[in-house]
Scaffold this active site. Structure first.
Site, PDB file in Angstrom:
ATOM      1  N   GLY A 161      26.683  13.252  79.734  1.00  0.00           N
ATOM      2  CA  GLY A 161      26.915  13.905  79.836  1.00  0.00           C
ATOM      3  C   GLY A 161      28.329  14.125  78.970  1.00  0.00           C
ATOM      4  N   GLN A 162      29.017  14.833  79.597  1.00  0.00           N
ATOM      5  CA  GLN A 162      30.739  15.035  79.146  1.00  0.00           C
ATOM      6  C   GLN A 162      31.191  14.725  79.854  1.00  0.00           C
ATOM      7  OE1 GLN A 162      32.955  18.288  80.174  1.00  0.00           O
ATOM      8  NE2 GLN A 162      34.337  18.151  78.515  1.00  0.00           N
TER       9      GLN A 162
ATOM     10  N   ILE B 181      37.696  20.306  82.085  1.00  0.00           N
ATOM     11  CA  ILE B 181      38.074  18.557  81.384  1.00  0.00           C
ATOM     12  C   ILE B 181      37.672  19.080  79.669  1.00  0.00           C
ATOM     13  CG2 ILE B 181      37.541  16.183  81.304  1.00  0.00           C
ATOM     14  CD1 ILE B 181      38.223  17.015  83.787  1.00  0.00           C
TER      15      ILE B 181
ATOM     16  N   ASP C 248      19.936   9.067  82.699  1.00  0.00           N
ATOM     17  CA  ASP C 248      19.766  10.920  82.400  1.00  0.00           C
ATOM     18  C   ASP C 248      18.505  11.067  82.154  1.00  0.00           C
ATOM     19  OD1 ASP C 248      22.505  12.480  80.972  1.00  0.00           O
ATOM     20  OD2 ASP C 248      20.547  13.504  81.356  1.00  0.00           O
TER      21      ASP C 248
ATOM     22  N   TYR D 191      26.913  27.671  91.669  1.00  0.00           N
ATOM     23  CA  TYR D 191      28.114  26.260  91.827  1.00  0.00           C
ATOM     24  C   TYR D 191      28.861  25.721  92.382  1.00  0.00           C
ATOM     25  CZ  TYR D 191      30.502  22.882  88.830  1.00  0.00           C
ATOM     26  OH  TYR D 191      31.538  21.935  88.538  1.00  0.00           O
TER      27      TYR D 191
ATOM     28  N   LYS E 131      28.840  22.872  94.863  1.00  0.00           N
ATOM     29  CA  LYS E 131      30.458  22.121  95.443  1.00  0.00           C
ATOM     30  C   LYS E 131      30.925  22.518  97.140  1.00  0.00           C
ATOM     31  CE  LYS E 131      29.536  19.843  91.891  1.00  0.00           C
ATOM     32  NZ  LYS E 131      29.201  18.773  91.923  1.00  0.00           N
TER      33      LYS E 131
HETATM   34  C1  AKB Z   1      32.978  24.422  84.733  1.00  0.00           C
HETATM   35  O1  AKB Z   1      33.771  25.293  84.269  1.00  0.00           O
HETATM   36  O2  AKB Z   1      32.208  25.234  85.389  1.00  0.00           O
HETATM   37  C2  AKB Z   1      32.929  23.732  85.127  1.00  0.00           C
HETATM   38  C3  AKB Z   1      34.240  23.455  86.500  1.00  0.00           C
HETATM   39  C4  AKB Z   1      35.251  23.572  86.218  1.00  0.00           C
HETATM   40  O3  AKB Z   1      33.936  22.197  87.581  1.00  0.00           O
HETATM   41  N1  AKB Z   1      34.003  23.269  83.695  1.00  0.00           N
END
Ligand code: AKB
Length: 316
Positions: free
Chosen positions: A12-13, A173, A35, A143, A147
């Protein structure tokens, strides 16, 4: 057998450049990149590599036991935009992979875990400017929920079971090697590629949407420094706020335009605008700066210069 480091999601990135950095620091043979597929052939062919599905506990356990892996960097995740399209898949991957690795540490198979959190833990009720380390976190994306919950579990495993887990709330990033995939901050990478390839860019966020961002080199240094800090210096076991630069699409466009006067931009916000609007515009990262001496090196202008130089070579 000497102890090894496993990177899950190495193609990944962030995983790509983290693998390179860890190979430099610890020797190629001591780093096992993994991966779900071999999408980055340069990385796959330049050191130990295994196919591992982050959702597969047995695959991770076998790799750790057979190779004397003692540290795991779990970089596999579905990001904010993809998570909105596939909410259950995001929950499944982001949570189960974390439990697998935390449980391996709890069971003393491994000693140390890095798991990335994100500014996505914050939400519309969070103070937007200079967002504090400890504040309201009511994320509105799947997401972000994974987190936020993941942070709670990291702290819980540290406090209850003594697991040495460390984490950073990454901002967007920016890098010129592997592309990001499925995030809301991805525009800040795409814009450089499109500037070089087409001389124009259509941005999926509006021109004044300010978000916290960071150049990859800084993100990698932060990650490695946090992992190399003495355990008692790591006072926060959920995840550290981390900041470098904040800018809007208009500001990054203007920064590129200084080098490419013909470059043009249009704005066509889509569903990712609502995600961006729920996130902070800048972050207070004093705890990271105090606890383990974090400092960033790249501002918008230095980053733009390095991005354009490298992408010009890439597309030449
Ligand atoms: C996203 O945009 O989902 C990610 C992040 C800020 O965690 N780059």
């Amino acid at each position: 057998m000497s102890s090894k480091i496993l990177i899950i999601g190495a193609c990944g990135q962030i995983g790509t450049e983290l693998t390179t950095k860890l190979r430099e620091l610890h020797g190629v043979d001591n780093i096992i990149a993994s991966d779900i597929n071999t999408r980055n052939l340069d990385l796959v062919n330049s050191g130990p590599f295994e196919i591992i599905d982050a959702k597969n506990y047995n695959a991770i356990n076998d790799c750790c036991q057979q190779n004397n892996v003692k540290t795991v960097y779990l970089m596999a995740a579905l990001l904010s935009a993809t998570g909105e399209k596939y909410p259950m898949e995001a929950w499944d991957l982001n949570m189960n992979s974390l439990f697998h690795v935390l449980n391996l540490a709890k069971d003393k198979v491994i000693d140390k875990v890095f798991w990335p959190s994100s500014i996505a833990v914050f939400g519309p009720t969070t103070p937007r400017d200079n967002t504090p380390q400890h504040t309201i976190c009511e994320p509105t994306t799947v997401y972000g929920i994974t987190k936020q919950v993941g942070e709670r579990w990291c702290e819980y495993y540290h406090d209850k079971y003594g697991v040495d887990v460390r984490s950073i709330r990454y901002p967007g990033i920016i890098s010129h090697k592997a592309m990001p995939g499925g995030g809301t901050t991805d525009y800040a990478v795409e814009i450089y590629h499109e500037a070089i390839k087409k001389g124009k860019y259509e941005c999926f966020l509006s021109e004044n949407t300010e978000l916290p961002m960071m150049f990859m080199e800084d993100a990698i240094i932060a990650t490695v420094d946090l992992m190399h800090s003495p355990s008692d210096a790591v006072k926060i076991r959920s995840a550290y706020n981390l900041a470098a630069i904040s800018f809007t699409p208009k500001q990054i466009f203007e920064s590129i335009k200084k080098h490419m006067p013909e470059f043009t931009i249009t704005y066509n916000p889509d569903f990712r605008q609502a995600i961006a609007d729920s996130w902070p515009s800048s972050i207070d990262d004093n705890s990271a700066r105090t606890d383990w001496n974090w400092k960033h090196n790249f501002d918008l202008e230095t980053m733009t210069k390095v991005m354009l130089e490298n992408l010009e070579k890439k597309y030449a």
